[in-house]
Design an enzyme around this catalytic site. Structure first.
Site, PDB file in Angstrom:
ATOM      1  N   ASN A   1       0.812  -1.216   0.000  1.00 27.49           N
ATOM      2  CA  ASN A   1       0.000   0.000   0.000  1.00 27.49           C
ATOM      3  C   ASN A   1       0.845   1.266   0.000  1.00 27.49           C
ATOM      4  O   ASN A   1       0.618   2.185  -0.790  1.00 27.49           O
ATOM      5  CB  ASN A   1      -0.924   0.005   1.224  1.00 27.49           C
TER       6      ASN A   1
ATOM      7  N   CYS B   1       3.673   7.325  10.935  1.00 28.56           N
ATOM      8  CA  CYS B   1       2.540   8.145  10.507  1.00 28.56           C
ATOM      9  C   CYS B   1       2.104   9.085  11.626  1.00 28.56           C
ATOM     10  O   CYS B   1       1.870  10.275  11.404  1.00 28.56           O
ATOM     11  CB  CYS B   1       1.380   7.266  10.040  1.00 28.56           C
TER      12      CYS B   1
ATOM     13  N   ARG C   1       0.725  -3.447  11.363  1.00 21.75           N
ATOM     14  CA  ARG C   1       0.439  -4.261  12.555  1.00 21.75           C
ATOM     15  C   ARG C   1       1.705  -4.922  13.094  1.00 21.75           C
ATOM     16  O   ARG C   1       1.886  -5.046  14.303  1.00 21.75           O
ATOM     17  CB  ARG C   1      -0.619  -5.310  12.205  1.00 21.75           C
ATOM     18  N   ALA C   2       2.589  -5.316  12.195  1.00 18.73           N
ATOM     19  CA  ALA C   2       3.831  -5.952  12.642  1.00 18.73           C
ATOM     20  C   ALA C   2       4.766  -4.969  13.329  1.00 18.73           C
ATOM     21  O   ALA C   2       5.645  -5.369  14.106  1.00 18.73           O
ATOM     22  CB  ALA C   2       4.545  -6.586  11.455  1.00 18.73           C
TER      23      ALA C   2
ATOM     24  N   ASN D   1      -3.252   8.180   7.477  1.00 22.09           N
ATOM     25  CA  ASN D   1      -2.040   7.724   8.165  1.00 22.09           C
ATOM     26  C   ASN D   1      -0.982   7.246   7.177  1.00 22.09           C
ATOM     27  O   ASN D   1       0.214   7.433   7.404  1.00 22.09           O
ATOM     28  CB  ASN D   1      -2.381   6.602   9.149  1.00 22.09           C
TER      29      ASN D   1
END
Length: 314
Positions: free
Chosen positions: A15, A131, A168-169, A289
Site C-alpha cells: 500500500n 505516521c 500491525r507488525a 495515516n
C-alpha cells in the site's frame, strides 16, 4: 542550466510503496522513478508500475541490483518493514545510495519535513519516523519553539482497514520510535505515543490528539505557533487540518503538576485535535495515516534530489 532529474527507486510494492509510486509518477518534480521492487510477482503495485513504464522486479533488493538502471539510481525509498530495512540499509549504503526510510527502523536521523527537513540532507539514511509522528511532531515542535515543553503525549487513531500487515507488525516499533522522535525532533523533555486501530464502519479518517505541558509562553503565542505549523504541513499534505480550536488549561502554584522523573511544574496544558484526510491517489481518503507518510517522503526526496541535482549538469 537545466538540471537532470534524479533517478530513484522504491522498495516495497504494498500500500505505502504503491501510493508513493503514484505520487512520484503523477506529480512530476525533481525525481524520476526508475524502479519499483517487490517480492510477490502478482503484486498489484508492480503491475501498476509496469503500466506506467517503470522497471520492476519481484526479487527484492537482489533483483533491484540486477536492473540495468541501478547504477544510475541515487535515492531509494524503503517502504517494507523495520526488520527488512536493516538488511537493505547495509546493502544500499555500500552501493552509495541515499535512503529515505518509511519504516520505523530509525537507523538514520528522524526527519519531519515541516520541522527539520534541511538538517540531515547529507546523511546517507533519513527516517520518516511514523505516521503518527509525521502528523503530531510538527505541533509539538511548534509549541517547543515558543515555550519549554516538559511533556508531550500523542494519540494516533487510525482506521483498522488502513492498518495492513506491515503496520500491525510494527506496532511496538511505532510507539518506541514515535516517543523518541517526540523528544528528539519535537523538543519535548519526555514523550509518549499511543496508537489506536479503530474498527468503526464506515472507516474513520485518521485523527490525532496532541497534549503538551509547557511553561514560558501564553495561550495566544502557542495558538499562533500551532496554526502557523498546520499551514506549513498543509503545503505537502492538503488534507491536514485542525478539528477545533486549540484548547488550554492552566496549572499553577496552587495546583502544580508532577511529572514522574522530571519534577513539579506550573504552566499550560495545550490540547490540539487534528485529522488527516488522504489525497486518494491510490489509497482511500480515510487512510491519511499512510498518505502523510508518502507525502512526507516525497517532500524529503524532492529536497534531496535538489541537493544532488545541483551537482549534475543535464
Amino acid at each position: 542550466m537545466t538540471m537532470a532529474k534524479v533517478k530513484v527507486a522504491i522498495l516495497g510494492s504494498g500500500n505505502i510503496g504503491t501510493d508513493l509510486m503514484i505520487k512520484l509518477v503523477d506529480y512530476p518534480g525533481k525525481m524520476e522513478l526508475a524502479a519499483v521492487v517487490g517480492v510477490d510477482p502478482a503484486s498489484e503495485g508492480l503491475a501498476m508500475a509496469r503500466a506506467r513504464g517503470v522497471a520492476t522486479t519481484h526479487e527484492g533488493i537482489a533483483g533491484l541490483r540486477k536492473l540495468s538502471c541501478y547504477p544510475d539510481i541515487a535515492i531509494v525509498f524503503d517502504a517494507t518493514s523495520a526488520y527488512a530495512h536493516k538488511a537493505h540499509d547495509a546493502v544500499l549504503r555500500a552501493d552509495g545510495k541515499r535512503i529515505v526510510d518509511l519504516t520505523p527502523a530509525a537507523i538514520g536521523p528522524f526527519t519531519v519535513p515541516s520541522v527539520n527537513m534541511s538538517e540531515h540532507l547529507d546523511q546517507p539514511n533519513l527516517n520518516m519516523v511514523t505516521c503518527g509522528g509525521q502528523a503530531t511532531i510538527p505541533l509539538i515542535a511548534a509549541v517547543s519553539r515558543v515555550a519549554t515543553v516538559h511533556y508531550a503525549e500523542i494519540v494516533a487513531s487510525i482506521s483498522s482497514r488502513s492498518a495492513g500487515p506491515g503496520t500491525r507488525a510494527n506496532i511496538d516499533e511505532f510507539t518506541q520510535t514515535t516517543a523518541r522522535a517526540i523528544e528528539q525532533v519535537g523538543g519535548a523533555g519526555q514523550g509518549k505515543a499511543i496508537i489506536i486501530l479503530n474498527p468503526a464502519e464506515p472507516p474513520m479518517i485518521m485523527r490525532d490528539t496532541v497534549f503538551t505541558l509547557s511553561e514560558g509562553a501564553d495561550e495566544e503565542t502557542i495558538r499562533a505557533a500551532v496554526e502557523a505549523m498546520v499551514a506549513r504541513v498543509q503545503t505537502y499534505v492538503p488534507g491536514y487540518r485542525l478539528k477545533q480550536a486549540v484548547q488550554f488549561e492552566r496549572f499553577g502554584d496552587n495546583d502544580p503538576l508532577h511529572i514522574p522523573g522530571r519534577g513539579t511544574f506550573s504552566g499550560i496544558k495545550t490540547s490540539v485535535f487534528i485529522e488527516v484526510e488522504g489525497a486518494g491517489d491510490y489509497l482511500p481518503s480515510y487512510s491519511g495515516n499512510l498518505d502523510i507518510m508518502t507525502a512526507a517522503a516525497r517532500a524529503t526526496g524532492e529536497l534531496l534530489a535538489e541537493r544532488i541535482a545541483g551537482r549534475i549538469a543535464a
